[in-house]
Design a protein around this motif. Sequence first.
Motif, mmCIF file in Angstrom:
data_model
loop_
_atom_site.group_PDB
_atom_site.id
_atom_site.type_symbol
_atom_site.label_atom_id
_atom_site.label_comp_id
_atom_site.label_asym_id
_atom_site.label_seq_id
_atom_site.Cartn_x
_atom_site.Cartn_y
_atom_site.Cartn_z
ATOM 1 N N ALA A 105 -10.248 5.082 -5.663
ATOM 2 C CA ALA A 105 -9.592 5.932 -4.668
ATOM 3 C C ALA A 105 -9.059 5.107 -3.505
ATOM 4 C CB ALA A 105 -10.569 6.992 -4.166
ATOM 5 N N GLN A 106 -9.660 3.941 -3.257
ATOM 6 C CA GLN A 106 -9.211 3.101 -2.145
ATOM 7 C C GLN A 106 -7.762 2.658 -2.305
ATOM 8 O OE1 GLN A 106 -12.084 3.015 -3.612
ATOM 9 N NE2 GLN A 106 -13.763 2.430 -2.241
ATOM 10 N N ASP A 107 -7.262 2.619 -3.558
ATOM 11 C CA ASP A 107 -5.862 2.243 -3.751
ATOM 12 C C ASP A 107 -4.929 3.273 -3.122
ATOM 13 O OD1 ASP A 107 -6.823 0.071 -5.073
ATOM 14 O OD2 ASP A 107 -5.782 0.458 -6.962
ATOM 15 N N TRP A 108 -5.275 4.553 -3.237
ATOM 16 C CA TRP A 108 -4.475 5.575 -2.562
ATOM 17 C C TRP A 108 -4.624 5.466 -1.049
ATOM 18 C CZ3 TRP A 108 -0.489 7.779 -4.391
ATOM 19 C CH2 TRP A 108 -0.392 8.191 -5.718
ATOM 20 N N GLU A 109 -5.832 5.226 -0.586
ATOM 21 C CA GLU A 109 -6.060 5.110 0.856
ATOM 22 C C GLU A 109 -5.280 3.935 1.438
ATOM 23 O OE1 GLU A 109 -10.271 4.849 1.116
ATOM 24 O OE2 GLU A 109 -10.605 6.986 0.699
ATOM 25 N N ARG A 110 -5.205 2.833 0.677
ATOM 26 C CA ARG A 110 -4.439 1.675 1.139
ATOM 27 C C ARG A 110 -2.947 1.996 1.179
ATOM 28 N NH1 ARG A 110 -7.202 -1.713 -1.165
ATOM 29 N NH2 ARG A 110 -6.204 -1.695 -3.216
ATOM 30 N N ALA A 111 -2.457 2.720 0.160
ATOM 31 C CA ALA A 111 -1.043 3.092 0.138
ATOM 32 C C ALA A 111 -0.710 4.025 1.299
ATOM 33 C CB ALA A 111 -0.698 3.749 -1.195
ATOM 34 N N ILE A 112 -1.634 4.946 1.606
ATOM 35 C CA ILE A 112 -1.428 5.858 2.742
ATOM 36 C C ILE A 112 -1.388 5.063 4.045
ATOM 37 C CG2 ILE A 112 -2.485 7.728 4.072
ATOM 38 C CD1 ILE A 112 -3.639 8.744 1.370
ATOM 39 N N ILE A 169 3.706 7.309 -2.700
ATOM 40 C CA ILE A 169 3.601 7.213 -4.157
ATOM 41 C C ILE A 169 4.286 5.939 -4.655
ATOM 42 C CG2 ILE A 169 4.361 8.282 -6.322
ATOM 43 C CD1 ILE A 169 3.933 11.013 -4.954
ATOM 44 N N ALA A 170 5.464 5.632 -4.094
ATOM 45 C CA ALA A 170 6.168 4.410 -4.501
ATOM 46 C C ALA A 170 5.344 3.172 -4.185
ATOM 47 C CB ALA A 170 7.535 4.342 -3.811
ATOM 48 N N ARG A 171 4.679 3.167 -3.018
ATOM 49 C CA ARG A 171 3.831 2.022 -2.665
ATOM 50 C C ARG A 171 2.663 1.895 -3.647
ATOM 51 N NH1 ARG A 171 3.091 -1.075 1.899
ATOM 52 N NH2 ARG A 171 5.325 -0.656 2.079
ATOM 53 N N ARG A 208 2.603 2.831 -6.773
ATOM 54 C CA ARG A 208 3.125 2.302 -8.032
ATOM 55 C C ARG A 208 3.457 0.817 -7.931
ATOM 56 N NH1 ARG A 208 7.081 6.883 -10.788
ATOM 57 N NH2 ARG A 208 5.402 7.940 -11.931
ATOM 58 N N ASP A 209 4.003 0.408 -6.816
ATOM 59 C CA ASP A 209 4.331 -1.012 -6.642
ATOM 60 C C ASP A 209 3.072 -1.862 -6.743
ATOM 61 O OD1 ASP A 209 6.999 -0.463 -6.345
ATOM 62 O OD2 ASP A 209 6.985 -0.545 -4.144
ATOM 63 N N GLU A 210 1.994 -1.385 -6.134
ATOM 64 C CA GLU A 210 0.742 -2.151 -6.191
ATOM 65 C C GLU A 210 0.212 -2.201 -7.616
ATOM 66 O OE1 GLU A 210 -3.707 -2.296 -4.143
ATOM 67 O OE2 GLU A 210 -2.176 -0.926 -3.362
ATOM 68 N N GLY A 211 0.350 -1.084 -8.364
ATOM 69 C CA GLY A 211 -0.058 -1.092 -9.766
ATOM 70 C C GLY A 211 0.735 -2.093 -10.571
ATOM 71 N N MET A 212 2.035 -2.195 -10.299
ATOM 72 C CA MET A 212 2.874 -3.169 -11.011
ATOM 73 C C MET A 212 2.463 -4.591 -10.656
ATOM 74 S SD MET A 212 7.047 -3.536 -11.012
ATOM 75 C CE MET A 212 7.085 -3.730 -9.216
ATOM 76 N N ARG A 213 2.231 -4.850 -9.359
ATOM 77 C CA ARG A 213 1.855 -6.221 -8.948
ATOM 78 C C ARG A 213 0.543 -6.658 -9.579
ATOM 79 N NH1 ARG A 213 3.569 -4.455 -3.865
ATOM 80 N NH2 ARG A 213 1.392 -4.093 -3.234
ATOM 81 N N ASN A 214 -0.394 -5.725 -9.688
ATOM 82 C CA ASN A 214 -1.722 -6.074 -10.211
ATOM 83 C C ASN A 214 -1.879 -5.776 -11.699
ATOM 84 O OD1 ASN A 214 -2.617 -6.871 -7.628
ATOM 85 N ND2 ASN A 214 -3.101 -4.743 -7.097
ATOM 86 N N ALA A 215 -0.810 -5.257 -12.320
ATOM 87 C CA ALA A 215 -0.839 -4.932 -13.760
ATOM 88 C C ALA A 215 -2.041 -4.052 -14.095
ATOM 89 C CB ALA A 215 -0.848 -6.203 -14.600
#
Length: 782
Positions: free
Chosen positions: A412-419, A479-481, A483-490
């Motif tokens: 869940a922290q990935d969403w919190e970081r994007a926010i 949401i775009a942020r 997804r970008d983090e998911g792409m960077r970290n695969a």
Amino acid sequence: MFTDLENRLFGKVQSTIKKLRNDWRSPGLHVEPIEQARDPRVRTARVNQQYRLVLFHLEESPRDVFFVEGVYNHDDAYDVAGSKFLRVNDVSGQVEVRDRREDPGARDRIKAATDSEVKRRAAALAAAQQAKREMEDAARRDAEPAHDTAGAGGGDGDGTPVRTTTSSGPALHLSVEDLVAVLGMDQEIAERAAVAGDDELLDIANDAPRWQGDALIELATGKSIEEVKDAFRTEVTGGTSADVPTDSDDVLKAIRSGSSRSRFLILDEDEEYAEVLEHGDFAAWHVFLHPDQRRYVDLESSGPFRLTGGAGTGKTVVLIHRAVRLASGRTPPPRIVLTTFTRGLAESLKRQLRSLDPEYQAARHPGDPGIYVGGIDQISRYVVNGAPDKRRVMADVLGWGQDALPRLGRPAQDWERAISDAGGDLPDQLRSHHFFATEYAEIVLPQRILSERDYMRAGRAGRGTKLGRLQRRAVWTVIARYRDEGMRNAVLDWDELSAVAARALDVVAEKGEARPVDHLLIDEAQDARPPHWQMFRAITTEGPDDLFIAEDSHQRIYGNRVVLKRYGIGIVGRSRRLRLNYRTTAENLRFAMAVLAGGEYQISDAEEGAYEEHGGSYRSARSGPAPHLLRSETLTDEYDTIARLVRQWVEEMAEDGLDPSSLGILTHEKYRAANLVAALGERGIRIRHLDREAPTDGLPLVLTLHTAKGMEFSRVILFGMSAESIPSNRRGLDYDEDALHQAQQRERSLLYVGATRARDHLAVSWNAEPSEFIAPALEDGA
């Protein structure tokens, strides 16, 4: 009979019946007739020094046929056998085991109740109960503020209001004449049932001949008298009066015909159960089918079919049998997938499947011939990993892709970081990872939205939070942020994985290739999210028996409600409900349903009013002790109370031959479970903290309410049901009223899950103040 036996006695009875089948004249069996018995066919047979079987010798040529009636203590068996006799009901054609100790003159001494007399007595009963309730309500209002137990318009999941108090007046609204003449019930039973309220009716059903009791409960669930007549009437005509035995030919015809056939096991014909009995596998009786479940095992559906029902109604049992039925005798073997929400529940399905059919053809992967059992995430991972063009299918769903399977699982922290990084323009109430996780799973992924422009145009039906244009832009930036983090970290989250799997399956189908699965059976479907439903639809070819869905909206503890037709799954006209709980006693079920009284979710909402099912209620077929309500002043006092109860129950279970692991202590969070293990250890009581692995014998188990999903215990303690622990912190779930309500409903459902794990005994403990969610159940006097 066998479903009522405990483990230690089952093995002895199994051995006795095996000997009976091989050579009933064996001296070790001591098969003995009873002098001056009411039925000359009655016999007893030795189980051990303490127990004997009571049975009837129905046929001797060309082969011996025995009707096994029950297991009794040695001395009681002779008395029981002397008074029992077999009768075929002269109206319904059902086989009844009667007892001459029933006073044959009782019905003559009871004045026959005319319709007008029934109505008069019912009206008087209703008036008295209403007056009593009004006086109690007035006294409660004067004494203290009332809890709001149903202010939101509670329901039992299919539009039926939850009943948390005894009904005012008769439960059936049927005449004595109808019950006697149409169904064939005993006059005395019919007279009592015609004026009985809910609680009294269950007592009457327990006292009645078995099929008559079952018929009363079916009527109480809302079925019409014609439906019940059709369900219980056999093809046998004739029969005898209630105090006269029926000859063996008619008894055997009745057993083998109509609905009677599904109420008896004929060991030379019911091969799967004969195999179970032969090997003495007590666990396999957990997959025993009751008559109202058999129809859904054999049902042939033109498309997706949904079977709903409360805890303990046998949905999972139906799935297990249906999987075996679909796989049997087909050439080539069909490709069957049996799935559920988590890996742990999937392992439970495997154990039950092996109990039913140890020789079933297990498929190694989804899409292989045979039966594959696995969790939703396991299936999605297999599909994506095997996709020939991962980069393309991922890009279709996420806007990015790669040739190798990414890492799986994001916190869940990935969403919190994007926010935090991109949510500067968000309103305060939307700065919630829960809002974004659900918006992503319910709107963005299912619609395969890849750009802000697409999101601005996307439909958001079913989402409580209304978003203007500026808010949508702010939400999309986050949401775009993400997804970008998911792409960077695969890395993919689990919802993304299922969405990509659905697209991979569609790409294969677009090339003209067959979808990999013939039949998909889904257990615990109420917790599936939109990407899961997309994957479910994509993995099977639309057609007969493609999807079979089993769910209980009361047990939704993870996701939000879902409208299936949005994902290409139409079930209008193909949805039915099981209403009889075979696991939980009526007393424990009443407590569990009262916990749900503040919720308002209805099954019809999930299909936008298209759920086609007549009204009725959810009932238990069993009665037992009232729940133990244990209030303590402090947490230390609560530990002391639980220690005393565990010690007492373990001793009682030992006397009954039950393993201590049949006692489950359920609590809300892992750290509370760990603390309880330590606290009871300090008090000299050993228990085991169960997390994900399968339970083992030897010690009582403590586990979280989430882990207990899909399990059952002889005795259950709900520990720590205090106001300070339930509901849990709602921060981040209050961004709109709908989100808050669904969060509250999930917590109520969690407590309902816990209470319905108990087969017989339930205890509920708290210290200081009880949770607001169990307060209505406490007030109900459950």
